[in-house]
Design an enzyme around this catalytic site. Structure first.
Site, mmCIF file in Angstrom:
data_model
loop_
_atom_site.group_PDB
_atom_site.id
_atom_site.type_symbol
_atom_site.label_atom_id
_atom_site.label_comp_id
_atom_site.label_asym_id
_atom_site.label_seq_id
_atom_site.Cartn_x
_atom_site.Cartn_y
_atom_site.Cartn_z
ATOM 1 N N ASP A 46 0.830 -1.209 0.000
ATOM 2 C CA ASP A 46 0.000 0.000 0.000
ATOM 3 C C ASP A 46 0.866 1.262 0.000
ATOM 4 O O ASP A 46 0.344 2.376 -0.051
ATOM 5 C CB ASP A 46 -1.018 -0.010 1.148
ATOM 6 C CG ASP A 46 -0.374 -0.022 2.521
ATOM 7 O OD1 ASP A 46 0.864 -0.059 2.618
ATOM 8 O OD2 ASP A 46 -1.127 0.007 3.514
ATOM 9 N N GLU A 184 9.105 -4.144 10.307
ATOM 10 C CA GLU A 184 9.543 -2.852 9.757
ATOM 11 C C GLU A 184 10.092 -1.983 10.886
ATOM 12 O O GLU A 184 9.439 -1.815 11.927
ATOM 13 C CB GLU A 184 8.345 -2.171 9.063
ATOM 14 C CG GLU A 184 8.699 -0.806 8.489
ATOM 15 C CD GLU A 184 7.617 -0.233 7.577
ATOM 16 O OE1 GLU A 184 6.666 -0.959 7.222
ATOM 17 O OE2 GLU A 184 7.737 0.953 7.217
HETATM 18 O O1 KIV Z 1 3.479 -1.184 1.571
HETATM 19 C C1 KIV Z 1 4.673 -1.523 1.532
HETATM 20 O O2 KIV Z 1 5.389 -1.308 0.551
HETATM 21 C C2 KIV Z 1 5.227 -2.193 2.696
HETATM 22 C C3 KIV Z 1 6.709 -2.232 2.829
HETATM 23 C C4 KIV Z 1 7.166 -1.067 3.650
HETATM 24 C C5 KIV Z 1 7.172 -3.498 3.392
HETATM 25 O O3 KIV Z 1 4.506 -2.625 3.544
#
Ligand code: KIV
Length: 277
Positions: A46, A184
């Protein structure tokens, strides 16, 4: 002939032996480049809210927007395992709605599994999706959809209490049947300890070298997007500067009439033009 499709059991079997790679893609062009480079998994994250749609965060992203982009990736990538992100409020309110939205990623977009951001509190929702037959990655640590309540985009788990909460979240996601946990912005020693404690693979972004897999945002890695405010990535190319330079050169060539050149134009028999006079 593409290499064989990457599977979840294969990535799980690599825990503790061979690291795996994941990158984001939100469209056919980047999905093809990532897939052809042999990356093991593609995340339609997202983060497309900021990278593709110009939102200031991920919270406004809708399920329909996710499916629109995931379909482009699903049509293109042949080898990588495909992961569709569940956006904010696509799963929190009601397990039945969570299952329906996870199912859209599989049925409409051709994803292989889904990812949701969660703490211990979202574990029952992860369990409901898993029980419906859809594989899930639990995203813990910094969870951008709810970053405001975590004090903004910042490293998580720095106090003993916060570290304990992240460990509990990881264990809850594993107990809920998630096939992997994505961490994260978690301090490297904590992420390493959690990787040791879990039977399932961990995937890190800003979570140090000990995770079983690593994920980055392709537009950040290639210099197409300025960044998300935390120094977790590495810029391997400056494609943004290259594209900007190409665009400025095109404009200069149009202004000084060196473009289009004869080889960019289509000839015609002059006698036809004379007939029009
Ligand atoms: O939405 C995304 O790209 C993510 C990454 C930060 C892992 O969740």
């Amino acid at each position: 002939m593409p290499d064989a499709k990457v599977t979840i059991p294969e990535l799980q079997a690599r825990k503790g032996t061979r690291k795996f790679t994941m990158l984001t893609a939100y469209d056919a062009t980047i999905a093809r480049l990532v897939d052809e480079a042999g990356i093991d998994a593609i995340l339609v994250g997202d983060s497309l809210g900021m990278v593709m749609l110009g939102y200031s965060g991920t919270a406004p992203v809708t399920m329909d927007e996710m499916i629109h982009h995931a379909k482009a990736v699903g049509r293109t990538a042949k080898r990588a395992l495909l992961v569709g992100d569940l956006p904010f409020m696509a799963y929190q309110a009601d397990p039945a709605e969570a299952i329906r939205n996870a199912g859209r990623h599989i049925k409409e977009a051709g994803m292989d599994c889904v990812k949701l951001e969660g703490t211990v509190k979202q574990a029952p929702i992860a369990r409901a999706i898993v029980d419906a037959g859809i594989a899930v990655i639990g995203h813990i640590g910094l969870t951008p959809q709810t970053a405001a309540s975590l004090g903004g985009v910042a490293v998580q788990g720095e106090s003993a209490e916060a570290a304990r909460r992240i460990l509990d979240d990881a264990l809850a996601m594993e107990a809920a049947g998630c096939w992997a946990v994505l961490m994260e912005a978690v301090p490297a020693p904590l992420a390493g300890m959690i990787t040791q404690r879990l039977r399932i693979p961990t995937i890190g972004i800003g979570a140090g070298p000990d995770c079983d897999g690593q994920v980055l945002i392709t537009h950040e890695l290639t210099g197409l997007f300025p960044g998300f405010g935390l120094s977790w990535g590495r810029r391997y190319a400056d494609a943004g500067a290259l594209i900007g330079q190409a665009i400025r050169q095109y404009a200069a060539d149009v202004h000084d009439k060196t473009f289009p050149a004869p080889e960019n134009s289509f000839p015609m028999d002059e006698s036809i033009l004379r007939e029009l006079e």
